[in-house]
Design an enzyme around this catalytic site. Structure first.
Site, PDB file in Angstrom:
ATOM      1  N   HIS A   1       0.811  -1.221   0.000  1.00 15.14           N
ATOM      2  CA  HIS A   1       0.000   0.000   0.000  1.00 15.14           C
ATOM      3  C   HIS A   1       0.848   1.276   0.000  1.00 15.14           C
ATOM      4  CE1 HIS A   1      -2.916   3.018   1.152  1.00 15.14           C
ATOM      5  NE2 HIS A   1      -2.349   3.144   2.325  1.00 15.14           N
TER       6      HIS A   1
ATOM      7  N   HIS B   1       3.742   6.859   5.493  1.00 14.85           N
ATOM      8  CA  HIS B   1       2.523   7.507   5.983  1.00 14.85           C
ATOM      9  C   HIS B   1       1.710   6.670   6.960  1.00 14.85           C
ATOM     10  CE1 HIS B   1       0.223   5.331   2.841  1.00 14.85           C
ATOM     11  NE2 HIS B   1      -0.807   5.555   3.621  1.00 14.85           N
TER      12      HIS B   1
ATOM     13  N   GLU C   1       0.957   4.693  12.447  1.00 13.41           N
ATOM     14  CA  GLU C   1      -0.418   4.319  12.772  1.00 13.41           C
ATOM     15  C   GLU C   1      -0.639   2.801  12.723  1.00 13.41           C
ATOM     16  OE1 GLU C   1      -2.414   6.014  14.133  1.00 13.41           O
ATOM     17  OE2 GLU C   1      -4.430   5.250  13.769  1.00 13.41           O
ATOM     18  N   ASP C   2      -0.106   2.137  11.707  1.00 16.17           N
ATOM     19  CA  ASP C   2      -0.381   0.711  11.519  1.00 16.17           C
ATOM     20  C   ASP C   2       0.848  -0.162  11.740  1.00 16.17           C
ATOM     21  OD1 ASP C   2      -3.139   0.942  10.768  1.00 16.17           O
ATOM     22  OD2 ASP C   2      -2.438   1.874   8.929  1.00 16.17           O
TER      23      ASP C   2
ATOM     24  N   ASP D   1      -3.212   8.424  -0.814  1.00 12.53           N
ATOM     25  CA  ASP D   1      -3.570   7.323   0.088  1.00 12.53           C
ATOM     26  C   ASP D   1      -5.025   6.925  -0.139  1.00 12.53           C
ATOM     27  OD1 ASP D   1      -3.526   5.639   2.467  1.00 12.53           O
ATOM     28  OD2 ASP D   1      -4.568   7.274   3.499  1.00 12.53           O
TER      29      ASP D   1
ATOM     30  N   ASP E   1     -21.070  17.113 -24.366  1.00 20.49           N
ATOM     31  CA  ASP E   1     -19.644  17.134 -24.005  1.00 20.49           C
ATOM     32  C   ASP E   1     -19.202  15.847 -23.310  1.00 20.49           C
ATOM     33  OD1 ASP E   1     -21.059  17.617 -21.728  1.00 20.49           O
ATOM     34  OD2 ASP E   1     -19.766  19.225 -20.996  1.00 20.49           O
TER      35      ASP E   1
HETATM   36 MN    MN Z   1      -2.658   4.513   4.000  1.00 24.39          MN
END
Ligand code: MN
Length: 712
Positions: free
Chosen positions: A51, A75, A79-80, A147, A268
């Site tokens: 990811h 990133h 957090e993870d 993300d 269009d």
């Molecule tokens: Mn992420």
């Protein structure tokens, strides 16, 4: 693990770059991210590390800077990772800027955007928090958008239907509008279509079918149009890329819904676009287009001369083709094209770079976006109040964002940078201009503090400081200042006493008496000094305390001199001779006072005529008395002083000594919370000197009264 260097090279090759330094940095970031996410898996079953790598690649396609790429890889690392990587680790390895971006992304990710929230207050609070996190650095939102894009591309793997719906709504309501605001259309369109598919699969499929039905025919015509235009431009020796474009599904659906139009009426759905090298060529191409096909009146738009509010520039024209259908043609140069696809990313990263100006623009964009998002919130007055931002964003000269309370002044800003900068505040410039100290900072202000080497905090600053933190810092400074002053005064008092004891102050402080005392009170030497100065430890107490140190065999010559004069030689009493004369302690008369003599067993005692003790004496014991003409000498007397708050005995003794008065004894008659009464036993020459001393004491601020007093 894949070789980190290979991953780094792959990412950089997307941008056509291969700097050794960048490869090393990205490889290091990959290693940290890999460690952070090891044994974590995505809903798709892939290892989690896939990811951040994909997010990094999405950003590489937009040609962002290296710091954004590093932040993209990291990133989710905080957090993870179940605590394997902390934000401090990122800062240590990659520096403050990258850590700030990662931290910002983490904060935004933790907030659940207020989708469908019925609670307007909650909705507003969440928007506010997102705004603050994103305001740290514009690159926070670049990473966050990439993300979200990757998460939406893989959303089909999420099994929880509710979560899927929520994410899709959040994307459509929050992230797509941000991408729009920033002019990042390539992301905006993809996010919209991906959410549309989840939120309204039936409608999505209907549009898809409608588009597909005529797809072949359309593709053929687009090919026809591009070739025609390309050929004409070639003949005019114009270098250009001509490409077809198709409207995204969500856009078509909105058009159908909003305008109540029939699918066949939307002309269009597709168009063509010419990308050339410079601005003048754009206008040339417009002329050539109009020579091939007839323009629809009123449909020529010059967004080069007048760009859209988000900075979009291009020439637009709609023509009627040989098939009799309208065709929209966009003409732009390469720079405009990059901006149209990647919007502010293009503008701010590879044109202006990340600097204060771009950051200021970013915050203004955020504020505008916030206004839009909160526009539909309840119209209740209460909420309108809530909508008022309770913080302002301002910038340091380095482009760092500072959040301060609304109404904050340059003083608050200075202290928010560093306490020492605050203490040395001498002035401030806002957006390059000097401003007064009470200037209220506004969103986006660039603030520069002028420091003065000799500048010192002023109590006035408390009036201008808005933030409680600033006020606390200023107060602390003055508390500490006062403390130093008190300590100095305490030392002075002790020094004077030590002189009288013929000892050094060090000898006193090192003595067992003092050591034991400090221990029993549980106080430091500094506290001891300041208690003396405050009067918490009274002069009397101090003398008692030091009593064991007094060397009784040694009497200083000075003390002899200070003994009261013998009364017999200074007083004349009518009708009496060769009698022992004493001066009464109760009223302590000094030359200049009116006096009388009272005869008793011990001889004659001289009282002041106003002495209350004389009133009850029988008149036959009273004799007239007066001072000898030039009564010079030393006379013991007492002053009673009432002091508000606490007595600064050091100051009082100093004042009296300045007037040539000797202080024999200090006694606290009473000490209350609001005032204290002190009895001073003094030696003076005469009334004139005593009156002068009295007056100088009366001039002291917190001295309420000074009276001739009775000795005890
Ligand atoms: Mn992420």
């Amino acid at each position: 693990m894949v070789d980190p260097t290979e991953v780094a090279k792959q990412v950089l090759s997307i941008m056509g770059k291969s700097s050794e330094e960048d490869i090393k940095l990205l490889a290091k970031a990959y290693s940290m991210a890999y460690y952070a996410h090891e044994n974590f898996y995505r809903d798709s079953g892939e290892p989690f590390i896939a990811h951040p790598v994909e997010v990094c690649k999405i950003l590489a396609q937009m040609n962002v800077d290296i710091q954004t790429l590093v932040a993209a890889l990291l990133h989710d690392a905080v957090e993870d990772s179940e605590g394997r990587v902390k934000i401090e680790d990122v800062e240590k390895e990659f520096g403050n800027q990258i850590a700030r971006i990662v931290d910002g992304v983490t904060k935004v990710s933790k907030l659940n955007a207020p989708v469908d929230a019925s609670d307007s207050k909650l909705k507003l609070e969440t928007i506010q928090k997102m705004l603050f996190a994103m305001a740290e650095d514009i690159r926070v939102i670049f990473v966050k958008l990439a993300d979200r894009l990757h998460n939406m591309r893989t959303i089909e793997f999420v099994k929880d239907e509710q979560k899927k719906m929520y994410k899709a709504k959040e994307t459509l309501e929050i992230y797509a509008p941000i991408a729009h605001k920033m002019g990042i259309y390539s992301i905006k369109w993809e996010l919209e279509d991906l959410s549309f598919k989840i939120l309204n699969r039936n409608e999505y499929n209907r549009i898809k079918v409608l588009v597909a039905e005529k797809k072949k025919e359309r593709e053929q015509r687009i090919k026809d149009y591009t070739e025609t235009l390309q050929k004409a431009l070639y003949e005019n020796e114009i270098e250009a890329r001509v490409e077809g474009r198709f409207k995204h599904y969500y856009g078509i659906w909105q058009k159908l819904k909003e305008k109540g139009k029939n699918f066949n009426e939307i002309y269009d759905l597709f168009g063509i676009r010419a990308i050339v090298n410079d601005v003048p060529t754009c206008y040339n191409v417009l002329g050539i287009v109009h020579s091939i096909w007839k323009p629809l009146p009123g449909r020529i738009k010059d967004y080069i001369a007048a760009p859209k509010s988000n900075g979009y520039r291009s020439l637009h024209t709609t023509v009627i083709t040989g098939y009799g259908e309208p065709l929209e043609i966009q003409i732009r140069d390469k720079e405009m094209h990059a901006e149209a696809e990647y919007g502010l990313i293009a503008h701010w990263i590879y044109k202006d770079g990340i600097n204060v100006k771009t950051m200021q623009k970013w915050v203004n964009q955020l504020l505008e976006w916030r206004r839009e998002l909160t526009k539909d919130l309840s119209g209740l007055e209460e909420f309108k109040k809530e909508l008022q931002m309770d913080e302002v964003f301002v910038f340091t000269p380095k482009g760092e964002v500072k959040h301060l309370p609304v109404g904050a002044t340059p003083i608050d800003f200075a202290y928010s940078i560093h306490t020492d900068i605050g203490h040395k505040f001498a002035g401030a410039k806002v957006n390059g201009k000097l401003v007064p100290i009470n200037y209220q900072l506004r969103n986006g202000d660039l603030v520069e503090i002028v420091v003065g080497k000799t500048a010192k905090p002023s109590l006035d600053w408390l009036k201008y400081a808005k933030s409680p933190r600033t006020k606390a810092k200023i107060r602390k400074y003055f508390r500490e200042q006062l403390q130093t002053e008190l300590i100095d005064r305490g030392i002075d008092v002790l020094r004077r006493i030590s002189k009288q004891l013929s000892k050094s102050i060090e000898e006193i402080m090192e003595s067992n008496v003092i050591k034991k005392y400090l221990q029993s009170q549980g106080i430091s030497q500094e506290e001891f000094y300041s208690r003396i100065a405050e009067g918490t430890i009274t002069y009397g107490e101090l003398i008692n305390l030091l009593n064991p140190l007094i060397d009784k065999s040694r009497v200083k010559p000075e003390e002899k001199k200070q003994k009261p004069s013998s009364p017999s030689s200074v007083v004349e009493v009518s009708g009496l001779k060769n009698i022992e004369i004493h001066i009464a302690k109760c009223c302590g008369p000094v030359p200049g006072d009116e006096i009388i003599g009272v005869i008793g067993k011990r001889g004659l005692t001289i009282h002041s005529v106003t002495c209350p003790n004389v009133r009850r004496v029988e008149s036959d014991r009273i004799f007239e008395a007066r001072w000898n003409g030039d009564s010079q000498g030393k006379y013991e007397t007492t002053l009673k002083i009432t002091i508000r708050d606490k007595a600064d005995i050091g100051q009082i003794v100093q004042l009296l000594e300045n007037k040539g008065v000797t202080v024999l004894k200090v006694l606290f008659a009473s000490t209350k919370r609001t005032c204290s009464t002190v009895l001073l036993s003094l030696i003076v020459n005469n009334l004139k000197q005593l009156d002068e001393a009295k007056r100088s004491l009366e001039a002291v601020d917190n001295i309420v009264s000074v009276e001739r007093g009775a000795s005890t």
